[in-house]
Motif scaffolding. Sequence first.
Motif, PDB file in Angstrom:
ATOM      1  N   VAL A 525       0.838  -1.192   0.000  1.00 20.99           N
ATOM      2  CA  VAL A 525       0.000   0.000   0.000  1.00 20.99           C
ATOM      3  C   VAL A 525       0.880   1.252   0.000  1.00 20.99           C
ATOM      4  O   VAL A 525       1.794   1.398   0.817  1.00 20.99           O
ATOM      5  CB  VAL A 525      -0.960   0.003   1.196  1.00 20.99           C
ATOM      6  N   THR A 526       0.609   2.118  -0.947  1.00 19.65           N
ATOM      7  CA  THR A 526       1.390   3.341  -1.105  1.00 19.65           C
ATOM      8  C   THR A 526       0.460   4.537  -1.250  1.00 19.65           C
ATOM      9  O   THR A 526      -0.617   4.388  -1.844  1.00 19.65           O
ATOM     10  CB  THR A 526       2.332   3.214  -2.336  1.00 19.65           C
ATOM     11  N   PRO A 527       0.771   5.700  -0.685  1.00 19.08           N
ATOM     12  CA  PRO A 527       1.942   6.011   0.115  1.00 19.08           C
ATOM     13  C   PRO A 527       1.969   5.189   1.414  1.00 19.08           C
ATOM     14  O   PRO A 527       0.932   4.887   1.988  1.00 19.08           O
ATOM     15  CB  PRO A 527       1.792   7.499   0.424  1.00 19.08           C
ATOM     16  N   GLU A 528       3.170   4.871   1.866  1.00 17.20           N
ATOM     17  CA  GLU A 528       3.324   4.089   3.084  1.00 17.20           C
ATOM     18  C   GLU A 528       3.064   4.947   4.313  1.00 17.20           C
ATOM     19  O   GLU A 528       3.060   6.184   4.263  1.00 17.20           O
ATOM     20  CB  GLU A 528       4.716   3.473   3.144  1.00 17.20           C
ATOM     21  N   ALA A 529       2.849   4.292   5.433  1.00 13.36           N
ATOM     22  CA  ALA A 529       2.484   4.995   6.668  1.00 13.36           C
ATOM     23  C   ALA A 529       3.534   6.024   7.065  1.00 13.36           C
ATOM     24  O   ALA A 529       3.187   7.144   7.474  1.00 13.36           O
ATOM     25  CB  ALA A 529       2.282   3.995   7.798  1.00 13.36           C
ATOM     26  N   LEU A 530       4.814   5.681   6.925  1.00 11.21           N
ATOM     27  CA  LEU A 530       5.855   6.598   7.398  1.00 11.21           C
ATOM     28  C   LEU A 530       5.913   7.865   6.566  1.00 11.21           C
ATOM     29  O   LEU A 530       6.442   8.880   7.014  1.00 11.21           O
ATOM     30  CB  LEU A 530       7.217   5.894   7.382  1.00 11.21           C
ATOM     31  N   ASN A 531       5.364   7.828   5.370  1.00 10.66           N
ATOM     32  CA  ASN A 531       5.275   9.023   4.530  1.00 10.66           C
ATOM     33  C   ASN A 531       3.931   9.709   4.676  1.00 10.66           C
ATOM     34  O   ASN A 531       3.539  10.503   3.811  1.00 10.66           O
ATOM     35  CB  ASN A 531       5.515   8.668   3.058  1.00 10.66           C
ATOM     36  N   GLY A 532       3.218   9.399   5.739  1.00 16.52           N
ATOM     37  CA  GLY A 532       1.926  10.026   5.964  1.00 16.52           C
ATOM     38  C   GLY A 532       0.818   9.476   5.102  1.00 16.52           C
ATOM     39  O   GLY A 532      -0.232  10.107   4.930  1.00 16.52           O
ATOM     40  N   GLY A 533       1.025   8.264   4.559  1.00 15.61           N
ATOM     41  CA  GLY A 533      -0.018   7.637   3.759  1.00 15.61           C
ATOM     42  C   GLY A 533      -1.277   7.395   4.575  1.00 15.61           C
ATOM     43  O   GLY A 533      -1.235   7.272   5.812  1.00 15.61           O
ATOM     44  N   ALA A 534      -2.402   7.297   3.889  1.00 12.97           N
ATOM     45  CA  ALA A 534      -3.687   7.191   4.582  1.00 12.97           C
ATOM     46  C   ALA A 534      -3.823   5.906   5.385  1.00 12.97           C
ATOM     47  O   ALA A 534      -4.661   5.831   6.292  1.00 12.97           O
ATOM     48  CB  ALA A 534      -4.827   7.302   3.575  1.00 12.97           C
ATOM     49  N   ILE A 535      -3.003   4.895   5.113  1.00 10.21           N
ATOM     50  CA  ILE A 535      -3.044   3.700   5.943  1.00 10.21           C
ATOM     51  C   ILE A 535      -2.731   4.044   7.396  1.00 10.21           C
ATOM     52  O   ILE A 535      -3.168   3.353   8.330  1.00 10.21           O
ATOM     53  CB  ILE A 535      -2.076   2.615   5.408  1.00 10.21           C
ATOM     54  N   ALA A 536      -2.003   5.152   7.595  1.00 13.47           N
ATOM     55  CA  ALA A 536      -1.674   5.592   8.957  1.00 13.47           C
ATOM     56  C   ALA A 536      -2.856   6.254   9.663  1.00 13.47           C
ATOM     57  O   ALA A 536      -2.782   6.557  10.848  1.00 13.47           O
ATOM     58  CB  ALA A 536      -0.482   6.556   8.914  1.00 13.47           C
ATOM     59  N   LYS A 537      -3.962   6.486   8.942  1.00 16.82           N
ATOM     60  CA  LYS A 537      -5.164   7.059   9.558  1.00 16.82           C
ATOM     61  C   LYS A 537      -6.091   5.994  10.154  1.00 16.82           C
ATOM     62  O   LYS A 537      -6.999   6.328  10.913  1.00 16.82           O
ATOM     63  CB  LYS A 537      -5.963   7.856   8.519  1.00 16.82           C
ATOM     64  N   ILE A 538      -5.894   4.751   9.775  1.00 16.88           N
ATOM     65  CA  ILE A 538      -6.819   3.702  10.200  1.00 16.88           C
ATOM     66  C   ILE A 538      -6.714   3.483  11.706  1.00 16.88           C
ATOM     67  O   ILE A 538      -5.616   3.449  12.275  1.00 16.88           O
ATOM     68  CB  ILE A 538      -6.525   2.389   9.449  1.00 16.88           C
ATOM     69  N   ARG A 539      -7.872   3.335  12.359  1.00 16.41           N
ATOM     70  CA  ARG A 539      -7.935   3.067  13.791  1.00 16.41           C
ATOM     71  C   ARG A 539      -8.626   1.735  14.036  1.00 16.41           C
ATOM     72  O   ARG A 539      -9.430   1.286  13.218  1.00 16.41           O
ATOM     73  CB  ARG A 539      -8.698   4.193  14.505  1.00 16.41           C
ATOM     74  N   ASP A 540      -8.314   1.127  15.157  1.00 18.47           N
ATOM     75  CA  ASP A 540      -9.002  -0.103  15.534  1.00 18.47           C
ATOM     76  C   ASP A 540     -10.516   0.099  15.455  1.00 18.47           C
ATOM     77  O   ASP A 540     -11.040   1.097  15.964  1.00 18.47           O
ATOM     78  CB  ASP A 540      -8.635  -0.514  16.959  1.00 18.47           C
ATOM     79  N   ARG A 564      -8.867  13.513   9.888  1.00 16.56           N
ATOM     80  CA  ARG A 564      -8.171  12.622  10.819  1.00 16.56           C
ATOM     81  C   ARG A 564      -6.656  12.725  10.620  1.00 16.56           C
ATOM     82  O   ARG A 564      -6.155  12.767   9.490  1.00 16.56           O
ATOM     83  CB  ARG A 564      -8.646  11.184  10.610  1.00 16.56           C
ATOM     84  N   THR A 565      -5.914  12.748  11.697  1.00 17.48           N
ATOM     85  CA  THR A 565      -4.455  12.852  11.655  1.00 17.48           C
ATOM     86  C   THR A 565      -3.831  11.468  11.501  1.00 17.48           C
ATOM     87  O   THR A 565      -4.253  10.512  12.161  1.00 17.48           O
ATOM     88  CB  THR A 565      -3.917  13.507  12.936  1.00 17.48           C
ATOM     89  N   ALA A 566      -2.840  11.378  10.642  1.00 15.43           N
ATOM     90  CA  ALA A 566      -2.117  10.116  10.476  1.00 15.43           C
ATOM     91  C   ALA A 566      -1.292   9.823  11.720  1.00 15.43           C
ATOM     92  O   ALA A 566      -0.666  10.730  12.298  1.00 15.43           O
ATOM     93  CB  ALA A 566      -1.204  10.192   9.254  1.00 15.43           C
ATOM     94  N   THR A 567      -1.299   8.594  12.155  1.00 16.35           N
ATOM     95  CA  THR A 567      -0.489   8.157  13.290  1.00 16.35           C
ATOM     96  C   THR A 567       0.775   7.521  12.743  1.00 16.35           C
ATOM     97  O   THR A 567       0.749   6.391  12.241  1.00 16.35           O
ATOM     98  CB  THR A 567      -1.255   7.138  14.152  1.00 16.35           C
ATOM     99  N   LEU A 568       1.872   8.253  12.802  1.00 19.15           N
ATOM    100  CA  LEU A 568       3.121   7.747  12.234  1.00 19.15           C
ATOM    101  C   LEU A 568       3.779   6.788  13.223  1.00 19.15           C
ATOM    102  O   LEU A 568       3.975   7.131  14.394  1.00 19.15           O
ATOM    103  CB  LEU A 568       4.072   8.899  11.914  1.00 19.15           C
TER     104      LEU A 568
END
Length: 602
Positions: A525-540, A564-568
């Motif tokens: 999945v791209t952009p990746e989480a460390l680059n602020g990709g939206a996968i970093a926005k997902i919450r439990d 929603r803020t990305a969680t890096l």
Amino acid sequence: MRPEINAVTDRIIARSQKTREEYLALIESHNSKTPSRERLAAANQAHTYAACPALDKSELIGGKWPNIGIVTAYNDMLSAHEPLKDYPDIIKTAVRKYGAIAQVAGGVPAMCDGVTQGFEGMELSLFSRDIIAMSTAIAMSHDVFDAGICLGVCDKIVPGLMIGALRFGWLPFIFCPSGPMTSGISNSEKAKTRQLYAEGKVGRKELLESESKAYHEEGTCTFYGTANSNQMMMEFMGVHMPNSAFINPRNPLRAALVKATGVRASKITHLGDEYLPLGKVISEKAIVNAMVGLCATGGSTNHMLHLPAMARAAGIIINWQDFEDISEATPLLARVYPNGPADVNHFHAAGGIAFLIDQLLEGGLLHDDVLTVMGKGLSNYTQEPFLDGDLAVWQAGTKKSHDEDILRPLSNPFAPTGGLRLVKGNIGRGCVKISAVSQDHHEIKAPARVFTSQADFHEAFKAGELDKDVVVVVRGQGPRANGMPELHKLTPALGVLQDKGFKVALLTDGRMSGASGKILAAIHVTPEALNGGAIAKIRDGDIIHINANGIIEALVNEKEWEERTATLPDMSYSHNDIGRELFTVFRNNAGAAEDGASQFEY
């Protein structure tokens, strides 16, 4: 040609016009009719042949014999590369009879994902590809060679060798594999033991006994993962001796094919009448042929990273939409584990690559009008090698599959479309391999459970926290985070959950193995989480929708999702020990997954 394949080819040519022209100009700038070494000063040349046998030395000093540089990934710890030990001597002896010299130009590292899977060393795996490319360039940088032979087999090794060789694209190169080991226990039996171990029903002793029966002698692992997908693609791109991919190391034909590789390399240099530089063999059409082969066989998802990186080294720009459109037009003609019970030895016996290429050419799905190391035409690769004394000779391959449970004709495919798909949505862009996933598992809507490591996932699994419908999200696994390791260690546990009747899927910015199995997995999945990709926005608890036909989305209110803020993830735990601290510059400069996660700009 099928119009869908032509359309993809045409847009790749248009997209790549500038970079491809620049690349071909590089090749033309090295055009010469004299041995490459002659441009060096006398003292420089003397270093080249100081340790050579007398005959080789005399021909290097005053003769016009071509000099072939061998780049080898030999080591004797890894089964796939152990047979390469004797190949240089076989090549040297063979080419002398045909008026050529061969020297080992250098070695490249070869690591095994099977050894490092699930452990820290795996975080160096993807980056090893670019190290191998640079090592190949160093080996060839002496600029005394008129052709090259690349000895390598497995996951990152062949793509790395190809990237490095393409930067010397004015030289011919032939790639020479070692072949698969003979078949051990069945892949289904091996997978069953792994799953029983994940459930705690058998111990480590039983697991090791099972694995040792599967991986039991020299040669490549026999499942259709990245290593064997490599060998398939080298055939489809025309850089092997035809149908040499899946001949076992101990088969006398293997040694004959190694000899033939050296002899052919000596005949296609710029000093002769059949000059076939690698940079012209690897054309836009050759890259499309490789994509077709990957889709028709349900090949490794790793090549949705490696093929863009290899193509770019030849000035060719491809993306995942190209894979998607080719997959949509290409029927699935092979079922080899993990896409079915058979292994690559069974595939080869059923008709193998010769039959597959013949079918795809007849169906207008492959470009025949390409250069190969055998000359003009991919149809050269519909032939099979046989022994004549101690020499390899070729004759027409079979026109009929010998086992339609493994390999089918175009008139009776396993599926109307290929095994690789692009998925996209508000989470980003990713890849799905569906050839091993049953139709009833192609779509899921389920709550997310978010993890930042495989270890955290396994703790939750053992605690029974995942006994429910769930989309397992493992983020912080991209190239800039930790080198994008494979997450194959998740597969047995996820398989247990699915077998319990739960709807299960994986969503990650990391890689899955070339042996990706029965679990729906949206990966890369791209952009990746460390680059602020939206996968970093997902919450439990977020409901995640994955559909193998093109969707990865979080079913969250659009306004809330935007705000929603990305969680890096904190990746500091993953940047030291086992040599990982040496790769900071690689993590900081890795490209996006869709561009090949490469370090290189040309």
